[in-house]
Design a protein around this motif. Structure first.
Motif, PDB file in Angstrom:
ATOM      1  N   VAL A 170       1.970 -16.243 -10.817  1.00  0.00           N
ATOM      2  CA  VAL A 170       2.400 -16.326  -8.932  1.00  0.00           C
ATOM      3  C   VAL A 170       3.245 -15.707  -8.941  1.00  0.00           C
ATOM      4  N   THR A 171       3.647 -14.959  -7.861  1.00  0.00           N
ATOM      5  CA  THR A 171       4.702 -14.250  -7.653  1.00  0.00           C
ATOM      6  C   THR A 171       4.975 -14.217  -6.005  1.00  0.00           C
ATOM      7  N   PRO A 172       6.404 -13.461  -6.365  1.00  0.00           N
ATOM      8  CA  PRO A 172       6.977 -13.722  -4.410  1.00  0.00           C
ATOM      9  C   PRO A 172       6.240 -12.233  -4.010  1.00  0.00           C
ATOM     10  N   GLY A 173       5.749 -12.608  -2.891  1.00  0.00           N
ATOM     11  CA  GLY A 173       5.141 -11.229  -2.305  1.00  0.00           C
ATOM     12  C   GLY A 173       6.008  -9.727  -2.405  1.00  0.00           C
ATOM     13  N   LEU A 174       4.942  -9.034  -2.822  1.00  0.00           N
ATOM     14  CA  LEU A 174       5.565  -7.721  -3.480  1.00  0.00           C
ATOM     15  C   LEU A 174       6.785  -6.461  -1.983  1.00  0.00           C
ATOM     16  N   VAL A 175       7.723  -5.385  -2.593  1.00  0.00           N
ATOM     17  CA  VAL A 175       8.598  -5.017  -1.138  1.00  0.00           C
ATOM     18  C   VAL A 175       7.809  -3.836  -1.722  1.00  0.00           C
ATOM     19  N   ASP A 176       7.588  -3.096  -0.855  1.00  0.00           N
ATOM     20  CA  ASP A 176       7.856  -1.502  -0.662  1.00  0.00           C
ATOM     21  C   ASP A 176       9.139  -1.150  -0.010  1.00  0.00           C
ATOM     22  N   GLY A 177      10.096  -0.290  -0.518  1.00  0.00           N
ATOM     23  CA  GLY A 177      10.818  -0.607  -0.209  1.00  0.00           C
ATOM     24  C   GLY A 177      11.214   0.745   0.376  1.00  0.00           C
ATOM     25  N   HIS A 178      10.236   1.949   0.566  1.00  0.00           N
ATOM     26  CA  HIS A 178      10.547   3.183   1.262  1.00  0.00           C
ATOM     27  C   HIS A 178       8.824   3.737   0.735  1.00  0.00           C
ATOM     28  N   CYS A 179       8.010   3.118   3.039  1.00  0.00           N
ATOM     29  CA  CYS A 179       6.857   4.038   3.076  1.00  0.00           C
ATOM     30  C   CYS A 179       6.992   3.886   4.841  1.00  0.00           C
ATOM     31  N   HIS A 180       5.594   4.672   4.604  1.00  0.00           N
ATOM     32  CA  HIS A 180       5.734   4.974   5.902  1.00  0.00           C
ATOM     33  C   HIS A 180       4.529   4.149   6.675  1.00  0.00           C
ATOM     34  N   ILE A 181       4.353   3.055   6.494  1.00  0.00           N
ATOM     35  CA  ILE A 181       2.859   2.488   6.995  1.00  0.00           C
ATOM     36  C   ILE A 181       2.805   2.252   8.562  1.00  0.00           C
ATOM     37  N   GLY A 182       1.423   2.090   8.715  1.00  0.00           N
ATOM     38  CA  GLY A 182       2.166   2.019  10.547  1.00  0.00           C
ATOM     39  C   GLY A 182       2.416   3.074  11.409  1.00  0.00           C
ATOM     40  N   MET A 183       3.500   4.359  10.597  1.00  0.00           N
ATOM     41  CA  MET A 183       3.685   5.291  11.050  1.00  0.00           C
ATOM     42  C   MET A 183       2.385   6.888  10.854  1.00  0.00           C
ATOM     43  N   TRP A 184       1.808   6.658   9.611  1.00  0.00           N
ATOM     44  CA  TRP A 184       0.515   7.437   9.637  1.00  0.00           C
ATOM     45  C   TRP A 184      -0.829   6.764   9.570  1.00  0.00           C
ATOM     46  N   GLU A 185      -1.617   6.881  10.669  1.00  0.00           N
ATOM     47  CA  GLU A 185      -2.857   4.748  10.355  1.00  0.00           C
ATOM     48  C   GLU A 185      -3.397   6.163   9.736  1.00  0.00           C
ATOM     49  N   GLU A 186      -4.244   4.882   9.053  1.00  0.00           N
ATOM     50  CA  GLU A 186      -5.146   5.682   7.766  1.00  0.00           C
ATOM     51  C   GLU A 186      -6.379   6.275   8.791  1.00  0.00           C
TER      52      GLU A 186
END
Length: 395
Positions: free
Chosen positions: A52-68
């Motif tokens: 069990v861990t904290p939810g992971l944190v991505d400190g630099h990404c572009h999710i939602g800006m370049w859609e899959e």
């Protein structure tokens, strides 16, 4: 109300807890420890044998800006027709319906710091957001969180193709300096106009967007790979007395003493990928360890969509293989990016009063190739449950 019991809890705020317990109420962590009194009305999540861990944190990404899975219609991260665009805001481009958010949730990533790309010298503002929701306004943790700037190959290439400035590193630095000087003067005139109305400048959307940077309320978020570009970013930040983070920092391991003297946070990645351009020729999974050993705060990032956001664990795992201590690798994708981005009062660790963002894994996602995410909780809500998981019970 939820209660997670019997798991091995990595709090990121102190000692790990064998047979740990977490009580969740109204979207927040009410208590964490061992031998807690579990409320009678709590829904029980039995995490026996699980991590069990904290939810992971991505400190630099572009999710939602370049859609899959979409071409131009879903590419909204670079307004690459004008090199100075501080007025642009990520919040106006993010599509939370993009399938990348479901990928994040299934990978245990509950927070993403996302924003514009690196085509422009000044690209606009990043924000920090949860990875679950339908409306981005309701998912925001902090907006803005930083102002994106870029050095080196990317703005050079983009504007060389358009036959206009900047096409050199000199011009990139000069354009940034000129704009920061104008923003400084704009701020000073605004402040002086309180006593002298004649000093009040005409409203300027670009310069107004830079006021939080000039007031050191948010940092510059510098796209820098090569050592010389890193030093230019630090030079300009020092000239204007501004806060700055060094994002990508690909050649950071070549200059650890100099970076330690500067003392600025470093966000490393996307290392898990090919050398797609000359600036990446010296990339190494050893960089996080070298910089942490030098005393710097380091986060490991995906730069998603460059590396799929759900594989941030693999990026951290490769750093472990290269010598980084496992506990430090865990912190580099939880509490450290939260601290760097100024959102650690809410996310990044399992502590009383923080948002109830929890990831539950079978196996160790940093070390085991066959690990599985069993459950993801965001703001106290179960947003993903593995079909193989049988961990919901009642007292």
């Amino acid at each position: 109300m939820l209660a997670v019991i019997n798991g091995f809890v990595k709090t990121m705020s102190g000692e790990d807890l064998q047979n740990g317990q977490i009580i969740i109420e109204d979207g927040k962590i009410k208590a964490v420890g061992t031998n807690l009194e579990i409320p009678d009305d709590a829904q029980i999540i039995d995490a026996a044998g699980l991590l069990v861990t904290p939810g992971l944190v991505d400190g630099h990404c572009h999710i939602g800006m370049w859609e899959e899975g979409i071409g131009f219609e879903g590419e909204d991260g670079n307004e690459d027709v004008e090199p100075i665009t501080p007025q642009l805001r990520a919040i106006d481009a993010i599509n939370p319906m993009d399938m990348g958010f479901q990928d994040a949730i299934e990978g245990g990533v509950t927070t993403a710091v996302t924003g514009p790309g690196s085509a422009n010298v000044i690209g606009g503002t990043f924000l920090a957001m949860k990875t679950y929701g339908k409306r981005v306004d309701d998912m925001v943790i902090k907006d803005p969180v930083a102002m994106k700037i870029a050095f080196g190959e990317n703005p050079k290439r983009v504007y060389n193709e358009q036959h206009k400035s900047p096409v050199t590193r000199m011009a990139i630095a000069a354009m940034l300096r000129e704009t920061l000087y104008e923003a400084k003067q704009y701020m000073e005139d605004l402040e002086a106009s309180a006593e002298d109305p004649d000093r009040k400048p005409d409203f300027d959307l670009k310069l107004d967007a830079l006021l939080p940077v000039m007031k050191k309320q948010i940092p510059l978020k510098a796209h820098v790979h090569r050592a010389d570009d890193i030093f230019t970013a630090l030079r300009i930040a020092k000239e204007f007395d501004l806060d700055i983070t060094l994002d990508h920092c690909t050649e950071g391991h070549l200059i650890p003493e100099e970076l330690a003297a500067a003392g600025k946070p470093c966000l490393i990645g996307p290392t898990f990928g090919s050398r797609t351009k000359v600036e990446l020729k010296n990339k190494s999974f050893e960089t996080p360890k070298v910089l942490m050993d030098a005393g710097l705060k380091v986060a490991i990032i995906t730069d998603s969509n460059v590396i799929p956001i759900q594989h941030i664990n693999m990026c951290a795992g490769m750093a472990v293989k290269a010598g980084l201590a496992e506990d430090e690798a865990w912190k580099s994708i939880t509490i450290y990016p939260a601290e760097i981005n100024g959102i650690n009062s809410r996310v990044g660790s399992i502590e009383e009063g923080k948002d109830a963002d929890i990831a539950i894994f079978k196996g160790n996602p940093l070390l085991d190739i066959d690990y599985e995410t069993m459950m993801t909780i965001i703001d106290g809500k179960i947003v993903y449950k593995n079909k193989k998981a049988n961990i919901l019970n009642s007292l």
